[in-house]
Design a protein around this motif. Structure first.
Motif, short mmCIF file in Angstrom:
data_model
loop_
_atom_site.label_atom_id
_atom_site.label_comp_id
_atom_site.label_asym_id
_atom_site.label_seq_id
_atom_site.Cartn_x
_atom_site.Cartn_y
_atom_site.Cartn_z
N PHE A 62 11.14 10.74 3.40
CA PHE A 62 10.64 9.52 2.77
C PHE A 62 11.65 8.40 2.96
O PHE A 62 12.84 8.57 2.73
N ASP A 64 13.13 5.01 1.82
CA ASP A 64 13.25 4.08 0.69
C ASP A 64 13.73 2.73 1.16
O ASP A 64 14.88 2.34 0.91
N ARG A 462 1.08 6.66 -1.19
CA ARG A 462 2.54 6.59 -1.11
C ARG A 462 3.01 7.10 0.25
O ARG A 462 3.86 6.48 0.90
N ASN A 466 4.22 4.77 3.53
CA ASN A 466 5.57 5.03 4.01
C ASN A 466 5.60 5.32 5.50
O ASN A 466 6.55 4.94 6.20
N PHE A 531 9.37 0.11 -0.62
CA PHE A 531 9.89 1.19 -1.46
C PHE A 531 11.39 0.99 -1.71
O PHE A 531 12.23 1.50 -0.98
N SER A 536 8.70 3.16 -5.76
CA SER A 536 7.86 4.34 -5.59
C SER A 536 7.52 5.01 -6.91
O SER A 536 6.81 6.00 -6.95
#
Length: 591
Positions: A62, A64, A462, A466, A531, A536
């Motif tokens: 993921f 950020d 989400r 992403n 994010f 998130s």
């Protein structure tokens, strides 16, 4: 773009098709391969090989981080799914009206009232302001403006509805993005053959011209079509959608042919008559799955995955974004089937003239992409079966580990979006440098599950958002559109599947709306442009529920505020009444 002939060294490629099998060993001497074979190999090396070595952990990491400055955030709605008012303002019947009235949708449901957006412009824009989107994508119902499909039947009330929606959006700081056609053909045109009749090209051209002239002073981004593959595939191939034609071998290809020409004509109308004064852009929103080879190291499965994309995305994209004609890969595969099945051809591909090719090539100012899921693809012998799998000699399925949704079509495989964006950038935008807009992404939940607390949609969005963020490192992605603003009429599924960020109570004639947990999540992503540390995290409405207050569907906190305000006003009114009564009593006694 690749040259007509290419040379490669120090590689071994195994290329297989129905005509021949050849092993090319390119070492010190040079071998020249046909362009379409090298093109497929080039794409496979650049996309499937690029990501094929990723571990699951590397693939799903993921990120950020934030999106590039100026990134556009949108949500969407489609006319027949939300407007209702099926006969209001002089609107004509559409093929979806006929579909519902023929009791072909889930539990005989219809789109007659739908979300009643025709009468709730302010309500819908209020929801959009709460989301903090800067863009709203909606489609115009052709039959609401031209009931018969032609200009001489124009109804002004339908035009005024779209005027009001566009003006209200702009007043709220939200840019309208208008789709000219999202599946709802006027029934009068369908009665004359619809998209299989070549005369529809001029009808669509005139309809587009009217929309550009009437709304173009305020609308600066146009999609000519949204998910046209569905019109060809489900409307004229499998027959699941109206008009219910089951003729994949011929009708579906003729429909695609006429849609591509209609798109090109609309683009030229804008380019020739409106671009200089209005300064807008015109493109098309194509839908596509990602195709992942079932066995990533198997060259035949890689070739099958490429064919899957050629028969879905490339069917429309190659003529518009590359050279004005269907791809060599598509034409070659169909020609092989004609030789294999001379008595019953599973596909009949129309031919563009030289003039039409020149007219079609390069007719898009952006590449719109609707993407929802992926498929695992392997090579098979399709025989003489019509349909993309039979003609394309491939089979497609899903990994059982992929999270399912309320739709038997959509499974969550977010990493497929990043790979598809890379494929599009390489395959279609190498010569024509235009941005990619993600014009639709979302998933349905069942009617009775996750009504407000839609945690599965939150996780789906989400992850997909992403993956779009990861793709911006090398791919020019400029917009992300969540489908859709609210629950609506989902065609054959009626109201049993819910795509909305906002829940709509279809059992209440007022059609009250309530933001879901996913709406709060998406608003947080927009606020942070991606994010960051807190982006998130899901922002939830208090209690994850809503209440009805004075005819409005409000969150618990909003309703409490309204109740307290009402109570305070009541106290003031009672105090005033007592004061006035006391005043008059004292005055009377003095007299």
């Amino acid at each position: 773009m690749l040259d007509d002939k290419l040379t490669w060294k120090s590689h071994i490629f195994y290329v297989k098709n129905k005509v021949a099998k050849s092993l090319f060993v390119l070492n010190k001497s040079k071998y020249v391969l046909p362009c379409h074979i090298m093109h497929m190999l080039y794409c496979s090396l650049s996309v499937w090989d690029k990501f094929g070595s990723q571990t699951a952990a590397e693939r799903d990491i993921f990120l950020d981080e934030s999106f590039p400055s100026g990134f556009q955030w949108a949500t969407s709605a489609e006319s027949f799914k939300v407007e209702g008012g099926w006969l209001e303002g002089g609107k004509g019947e559409t093929i979806w009206d006929r579909f519902g009235h023929d009791n072909l949708a889930f539990e005989n449901q219809t789109a007659d009232l739908a979300c009643d957006s025709y009468n709730k412009v302010e309500y819908d824009v209020y929801l959009l302001r709460g989301l903090q989107v800067n863009t709203y994508q909606f489609s115009i119902s052709w039959a609401r403006i031209f009931p018969s499909g032609h200009r001489d039947s124009q109804t002004e009330k339908g035009v005024l509805y779209y005027d009001k929606l566009i003006n209200t959006l702009i007043e709220s700081g939200i840019q309208p993005v208008v789709t000219l056609y999202h599946w709802d053909l006027p029934q009068a045109l369908q009665d004359n053959g619809g998209w299989t009749n070549p005369t529809i090209v001029d009808a669509f051209k005139d309809y587009a011209d009217f929309c550009f002239s009437r709304f173009g002073d305020r609308v600066k981004t146009w999609n000519t079509f949204s998910s046209p593959w569905v019109v060809s595939h489900a409307g004229h191939g499998t027959g699941e959608h109206p008009p219910g034609v089951k003729d994949y071998a011929s009708s579906s290809y003729q429909v695609t042919h006429n849609i591509i020409k209609s798109h090109a004509e609309a683009w030229h109308v804008y380019n020739d008559n409106y671009r200089a004064t209005q300064g807008g852009i015109v493109g098309i929103a194509l839908n596509s799955d990602w195709a992942e080879p079932k066995t990533p190291t198997n060259s035949e499965d890689i070739a099958a995955a490429d064919r899957y994309l050629q028969f879905m995305l490339g069917w429309f994209a190659h003529p518009i974004f590359v050279d004005g004609d269907y791809s060599v890969a598509l034409k070659t595969q169909i020609e092989l089937k004609l030789k294999e099945c001379p008595s019953s051809p599973p596909a009949v591909l129309p031919v563009f003239t030289s003039e039409e090719k020149a007219r079609i090539k390069g007719t898009a100012d952006f590449f719109g992409l609707n993407h929802f899921t992926s498929r695992l693809v392997n090579t098979v012998k399709g025989g003489c079966t019509s349909g993309p799998g039979g003609v394309g000699d491939y089979a497609a399925g899903v990994d059982p580990s992929w999270p399912s949704t309320a739709s038997d079509w959509i499974y969550s495989a977010p990493w497929g979006l990043r790979r598809l964006l890379n494929y599009i950038s390489l395959e279609y935008l190498s010569a024509t440098k235009v941005p990619i807009y993600i014009t639709g992404n979302g998933m349905p939940t069942a009617y009775s599950s996750e009504t407000i607390n839609d945690v599965s949609r939150v996780e789906y969005l989400r992850r997909y958002i992403n993956e779009a963020l990861k793709a911006t490192d090398g791919v020019d992605v400029q917009r992300f559109t969540v489908q859709s603003l609210m629950d609506g009429f989902e065609g054959p599924q009626g109201y049993s599947e819910r795509f909305g960020l906002t829940h709509v109570n279809f059992e209440d004639a007022n059609r009250p709306r309530t933001p879901k947990q996913s709406a709060y999540f998406f608003s947080g992503v927009i606020e942070n442009n991606g994010f960051g540390t807190h982006a998130s995290e899901v922002k939830t409405p208090e209690g994850d529920n809503s209440v009805s207050f004075l005819g409005l569907q409000l969150s618990v906190s909003e309703a409490a505020t309204g109740l307290n305000t009402t109570f305070a006003l009541l106290v003031v009114a009672v105090f005033a009444a007592i004061s006035m009564t006391t005043f008059f009593v004292i005055k009377k006694k003095k007299k």
